[in-house]
Write a protein that holds these residues in place. Sequence first.
Motif, mmCIF file in Angstrom:
data_model
loop_
_atom_site.group_PDB
_atom_site.id
_atom_site.type_symbol
_atom_site.label_atom_id
_atom_site.label_comp_id
_atom_site.label_asym_id
_atom_site.label_seq_id
_atom_site.Cartn_x
_atom_site.Cartn_y
_atom_site.Cartn_z
ATOM 1 N N GLU A 131 23.044 -13.180 30.275
ATOM 2 C CA GLU A 131 22.383 -14.121 31.189
ATOM 3 C C GLU A 131 21.399 -15.017 30.451
ATOM 4 O O GLU A 131 21.229 -16.183 30.801
ATOM 5 N N ASP A 182 27.650 -16.875 36.695
ATOM 6 C CA ASP A 182 27.360 -15.825 37.677
ATOM 7 C C ASP A 182 28.034 -14.524 37.228
ATOM 8 O O ASP A 182 29.227 -14.338 37.435
ATOM 9 N N PHE A 183 27.270 -13.641 36.621
ATOM 10 C CA PHE A 183 27.830 -12.392 36.108
ATOM 11 C C PHE A 183 28.083 -11.361 37.207
ATOM 12 O O PHE A 183 28.566 -10.273 36.933
ATOM 13 N N ASP A 184 27.773 -11.705 38.458
ATOM 14 C CA ASP A 184 28.108 -10.844 39.585
ATOM 15 C C ASP A 184 29.465 -11.202 40.184
ATOM 16 O O ASP A 184 29.949 -10.519 41.074
ATOM 17 N N SER A 213 35.114 -9.307 35.001
ATOM 18 C CA SER A 213 33.811 -9.022 35.609
ATOM 19 C C SER A 213 32.898 -8.403 34.554
ATOM 20 O O SER A 213 33.345 -8.041 33.464
ATOM 21 N N LEU A 214 31.647 -8.279 34.906
ATOM 22 C CA LEU A 214 30.697 -7.645 33.996
ATOM 23 C C LEU A 214 31.115 -6.201 33.708
ATOM 24 O O LEU A 214 31.023 -5.738 32.571
ATOM 25 N N ASP A 215 31.619 -5.497 34.720
ATOM 26 C CA ASP A 215 32.082 -4.122 34.514
ATOM 27 C C ASP A 215 33.217 -4.069 33.493
ATOM 28 O O ASP A 215 33.268 -3.157 32.663
ATOM 29 N N ARG A 271 24.093 -7.408 30.628
ATOM 30 C CA ARG A 271 23.803 -8.456 31.611
ATOM 31 C C ARG A 271 22.631 -9.323 31.139
ATOM 32 O O ARG A 271 22.718 -10.548 31.122
ATOM 33 N N THR A 272 21.538 -8.693 30.755
ATOM 34 C CA THR A 272 20.355 -9.431 30.316
ATOM 35 C C THR A 272 20.661 -10.294 29.099
ATOM 36 O O THR A 272 20.293 -11.468 29.047
ATOM 37 N N LYS A 277 25.128 -1.499 30.893
ATOM 38 C CA LYS A 277 25.484 -2.647 31.724
ATOM 39 C C LYS A 277 24.299 -3.598 31.895
ATOM 40 O O LYS A 277 24.450 -4.815 31.764
ATOM 41 N N ASP A 278 23.125 -3.052 32.169
ATOM 42 C CA ASP A 278 21.937 -3.891 32.350
ATOM 43 C C ASP A 278 21.575 -4.617 31.059
ATOM 44 O O ASP A 278 21.168 -5.777 31.090
ATOM 45 N N LEU A 303 34.899 -13.628 37.155
ATOM 46 C CA LEU A 303 34.082 -14.160 36.076
ATOM 47 C C LEU A 303 34.896 -14.996 35.096
ATOM 48 O O LEU A 303 34.470 -16.076 34.688
#
Length: 75
Positions: free
Chosen positions: A10, A17-19, A59-61, A6-7, A2-3, A23
């Motif tokens: 982003e 806004d990936f939070d 969402s990112l998830d 995200r990176t 996930k990280d 989304l």
Amino acid sequence: MKDEIRTLLEDLLPLVDFDSDFLFAELNSLDVTTILMTLADKYGIKLEATDATPKNLKSLDNIVAMVERKLAEKQ
């Protein structure tokens, strides 16, 4: 994973806004194409236009779950 995703996203789409829990509503067609192409290249998976659904990009998830599902199908 996930990280890492995200990176990666982003860096490509700094205004998104990936939070967000919504989304998909923030994405335009170029953003969606960028996400699908980048993840397909990074993880060696096949992502098509049919994968660009509100559910997969909510969402990112959900994006992470889509990538994990595609990786599992690939094996």
